[in-house]
Design an enzyme around this catalytic site. Structure first.
Site, PDB file in Angstrom:
ATOM      1  N   ASN A 191       0.802  -1.227   0.033  1.00 41.70           N
ATOM      2  CA  ASN A 191       0.208  -0.043   0.100  1.00 41.70           C
ATOM      3  C   ASN A 191       0.878   1.218  -0.104  1.00 41.70           C
ATOM      4  OD1 ASN A 191      -2.331  -1.450  -0.125  1.00 41.70           O
ATOM      5  ND2 ASN A 191      -2.636  -1.473   2.115  1.00 41.70           N
ATOM      6  N   HIS A 203      -1.797  -6.823   5.879  1.00 40.12           N
ATOM      7  CA  HIS A 203      -3.114  -6.936   6.624  1.00 40.12           C
ATOM      8  C   HIS A 203      -2.835  -7.528   8.022  1.00 40.12           C
ATOM      9  CE1 HIS A 203      -6.466  -5.693   3.562  1.00 40.12           C
ATOM     10  NE2 HIS A 203      -5.387  -4.877   3.547  1.00 40.12           N
ATOM     11  N   TYR A 242      -0.947  -8.994  -2.183  1.00 36.18           N
ATOM     12  CA  TYR A 242      -0.039  -7.824  -1.806  1.00 36.18           C
ATOM     13  C   TYR A 242       1.409  -8.148  -2.218  1.00 36.18           C
ATOM     14  CZ  TYR A 242      -4.285  -5.848   0.424  1.00 36.18           C
ATOM     15  OH  TYR A 242      -5.598  -5.547   0.531  1.00 36.18           O
ATOM     16  N   ARG A 289      -7.640 -13.290   0.562  1.00 39.55           N
ATOM     17  CA  ARG A 289      -9.020 -13.029   0.148  1.00 39.55           C
ATOM     18  C   ARG A 289      -9.206 -13.100  -1.605  1.00 39.55           C
ATOM     19  NH1 ARG A 289      -7.892  -7.925   1.388  1.00 39.55           N
ATOM     20  NH2 ARG A 289      -8.889  -6.452  -0.419  1.00 39.55           N
ATOM     21  N   GLU A 301      -8.178 -13.728   5.607  1.00 35.08           N
ATOM     22  CA  GLU A 301      -9.387 -12.883   5.961  1.00 35.08           C
ATOM     23  C   GLU A 301     -10.395 -12.693   4.783  1.00 35.08           C
ATOM     24  OE1 GLU A 301      -7.208  -9.105   5.245  1.00 35.08           O
ATOM     25  OE2 GLU A 301      -7.053  -9.502   3.135  1.00 35.08           O
TER      26      GLU A 301
END
Length: 698
Positions: free
Chosen positions: A171, A221, A230, A284, A367
């Site tokens: 991110n 996360h 990610y 996910r 998640e």
């Protein structure tokens, strides 16, 4: 003299600005070339979108009022705008530098500039949209006609979203990327330097925080496994920017390049088999269509060819793997690795991949979030990914029975249960880990979830993986099952290598030595147990697991094999051996595998053909394992392999809390009677394997 000095200073400033200008121009050209090369839109499609654009600068089929979390319709406006721009600035396009398409570009750009579209998902607002705007504006620098300064200023203002200093991992890099684009548009050297610092900041090892770990897994996360997802975005974004700034003063240094390449070459690429990646590493994202197929990730390797041309042969091999020009079994691999930070184990062979996802109090379970992965409650509880050909699990998730995920021991509900916890939570168990010598090893986990407890262990030898379960306890009414596999049905299902199963479902009390064979994977039962099997059509939808996806029915034939423990098991057990990459089971080879213990205190297996003992000590004590008497004063996972003149002892701490372990080894026939005090790895290396040499006495 004063006049000369002023002249020299002025000349130096002029030259510095000229060099800055050359640097900006070079980087922008690299961005332009990359977008032309990687654009997936056919020019004819861009022309079609241009024809559909209204006089107001909108597309009639886009819902501009939507604030959707996952698939955000207004974002499609920027995607189409970029496609129009690529068609306009590409010399190979029929629309190259045409005024008619420029007018369409200006209409669409002006419409976006005049509005402030928002999703309820911050990612679209602070990452996706600003990045798309940045690319569009840079690409238009190469058009005959430019975006008017007033419109460009409006769009640049819309890019001022997000703060990379407040984010981590992928991110952080994603937000820094549009800062980078904005710096190029404005030719702001200060902003460019700040963006580059933040873009490359994630190329460092961190201890349990989000990002690249000391075991070269990738967490995001929280401490959640995300080697793909990610981790993949980390690879894509940073390889892209490193290619942009190559041959400029901003080029990446060797230390960071080495770390980046190690993650790419030793973690990410190896777990892809014939274009298809292990579903365990996508979080996910497994609830998104086509996510496991990685032929689009050739961009990463093409960037690396530009960044590090000295490794061109390495990048070519990677490209062959991703674009499927090589056979599924072309790679000569004999690798075993346990990622102690990621709670993840890989066993990679020419014949197969067998990978395992665990969880603990140190790592987040898989998640759910943004309406994705709605049924993934058991996706971290000893999940096994078994690949021979590659696409065994490709797009199977909509039709999965989600309480029978491969490898897991779970309650068998009447209907699949939704995952209630959002964004991942730490598992309840402390015991989770693995030992490895780089070629073989053992892993284990104490499952404590959903009212069920189980001690699960996996013993990875060269051709076989022995899977054991003990201490299975559950007081709930639902039956408890251990699932060996749930994969696409591909070819016949054979019982004991000769009986072709004609029914689409059966339950059988198997005898010791029986086995099932499907799609070149054998499942051998070393003891009697009750086994169920189905080979029939299952149905579902993507919407069922991802609220942003289609409700259209999905169906296909699925092979599913599981062990039945019945309801309310007390100290239940199981044992099975997976033999991947075979067309038949060699029963003589099976006799070389000795399961010495499968109890809540100790799970231990010997491979007599490999002269190897592997043992998971859940409790301290003294135990007899074949010819070995082994005493441990702490819970450990260990492996003993015989060498030419000595034995090698590999040890790991599955609790990641002990300073040392004392092990007393006796093997009378091998003339071993030795006590070793092993100092265990600490801090960021706690849980990793440490080795000792055990010498026989004369």
């Amino acid at each position: 003299m004063k006049i000369i000095l002023i002249f020299l200073l002025s000349f130096g400033l002029v030259m510095a600005k000229a060099q800055d200008k050359q640097t900006f121009d070079r980087i922008k050209k690299h961005v332009y070339e990359d977008e032309l090369r990687s654009s997936a839109t056919h020019p004819d499609q861009a022309t079609s979108w241009g024809n559909q654009l209204t006089a107001a600068g909108t597309w009639p089929d886009i819902d501009y009022k939507s604030k959707s979390i996952s698939l955000w319709p207004p974002g499609e406006h920027l995607d189409r705008l970029k496609s129009l721009i690529v068609a306009y600035v590409s010399p190979n396009s029929k629309s190259y530098q045409q005024k008619s398409i420029y007018d369409k570009i200006l209409l669409a750009a002006q419409y976006w500039a005049n509005n402030r579209f928002e999703s309820t998902n911050w990612w679209h607002n602070e990452i996706a949209s600003p990045k798309a705007i940045g690319i569009c504006l840079i690409m238009m620098k190469f058009g005959r006609e430019k975006i008017p300064a007033t419109v460009e200023s409006q769009l640049v203002k819309l890019m001022e979203r997000g703060d990379p200093y407040k984010k981590t991992g992928a991110n952080k890099s994603d937000i820094a990327m549009h800062y980078f684009y904005r710096a190029l548009i404005l030719e702001d050297a200060g902003l460019l330097a700040a963006a580059m610092e933040q873009l490359l900041f994630p190329i460092q090892l961190v201890d349990g925080k989000e990002g690249l770990q000391y075991d070269f897994s990738y967490l995001q996360h929280g401490p959640q496994l995300y080697i793909a997802g990610y981790g993949e975005e980390f690879l894509k974004g940073i390889s892209k920017v490193m290619a942009y700034v190559r041959e400029t003063p901003y080029a990446v240094n060797k230390e960071k390049l080495d770390l980046f390449e190690k993650f790419l070459l030793e973690t990410y690429l190896p777990i892809i088999r014939s274009r298809y990646i292990d579903f365990n590493v996508h979080g996910r994202g497994v609830s998104r269509p086509n996510i496991l197929r990685k032929d689009q990730e050739v961009d990463i390797l093409q960037q690396m060819q530009l960044i590090d041309p000295a490794k061109n042969e390495v990048w070519k091999k990677g490209l062959a793997k991703l674009d499927s020009t090589q056979a599924f079994d072309a790679e000569e691999q004999s690798l075993h690795r346990h990622y102690w930070k990621g709670d993840y184990t890989t066993q990679l062979r020419k014949q197969y991949h067998f990978n395992l996802r665990l969880a603990s109090k140190r790592t987040n379970k898989s998640e759910s979030g943004n309406g994705e992965n709605m049924l993934g409650k058991n996706m971290s509880d000893g999940v096994t990914n078994i690949q021979v050909f590659g696409p065994e699990y490709y797009n199977i998730m909509p039709v999965w029975e989600w309480d029978k995920i491969p490898g897991t021991t779970t309650r068998d509900y009447q209907d699949d249960q939704e995952l209630k916890e959002q964004w991942g939570v730490l598992a309840a168990n402390s015991f989770s880990g693995g030992v490895s010598n780089g070629t073989i090893g053992a892993s284990a986990m104490s499952v404590q979830y959903d009212g069920l407890a189980a001690q699960k262990a996996w013993f990875f030898f060269d051709k076989e993986i022995v899977c054991l379960g003990s201490g299975i306890n559950c007081s709930a009414a639902e039956p408890v099952v251990t699932t060996l596999n749930q994969t696409w049905l591909n070819g016949p299902v054979l019982w004991n290598g000769k009986e072709k199963i004609s029914t689409d479902s059966l339950v059988r009390n198997v005898k010791q030595g029986e086995y099932v064979l499907h799609n070149q994977v054998g499942y051998y039962f070393p003891e009697a147990m009750k086994v169920a099997l189905t080979a029939k059509e299952q149905s579902g939808s993507w919407y069922r697991i991802n609220r942003s996806r289609s409700k259209d029915p999905v169906h296909g034939k699925v092979f599913k094999l599981w062990i039945e423990h019945a309801s309310r098991p007390v100290n239940g057990t199981y044992a099975y051996i997976v033999v991947p990459g075979v067309t038949k089971i060699d029963k003589k080879a099976m006799q070389q595998l000795k399961i010495w213990h499968n109890t809540p205190a100790l799970q231990a297996v010997e491979h007599q053909g490999m002269a190897t003992i592997q043992a998971v000590f859940h409790q301290s004590g003294t135990y007899q394992i074949g010819a070995w008497s082994i005493e441990v004063d702490k819970p450990v996972i260990l492996q003993i392999t015989k060498g030419d003149r000595a034995f090698k002892l590999d040890v790991a701490d599955p609790l990641q809390q002990e300073k040392a372990v004392r092990i007393h080894l006796i093997n009378i026939s091998a003339k071993v009677n030795q006590t070793v005090e092993i100092k265990l790895p600490q801090a960021e290396y706690a849980g990793s394997t440490i080795s000792e040499t055990i010498m026989a006495s004369n």
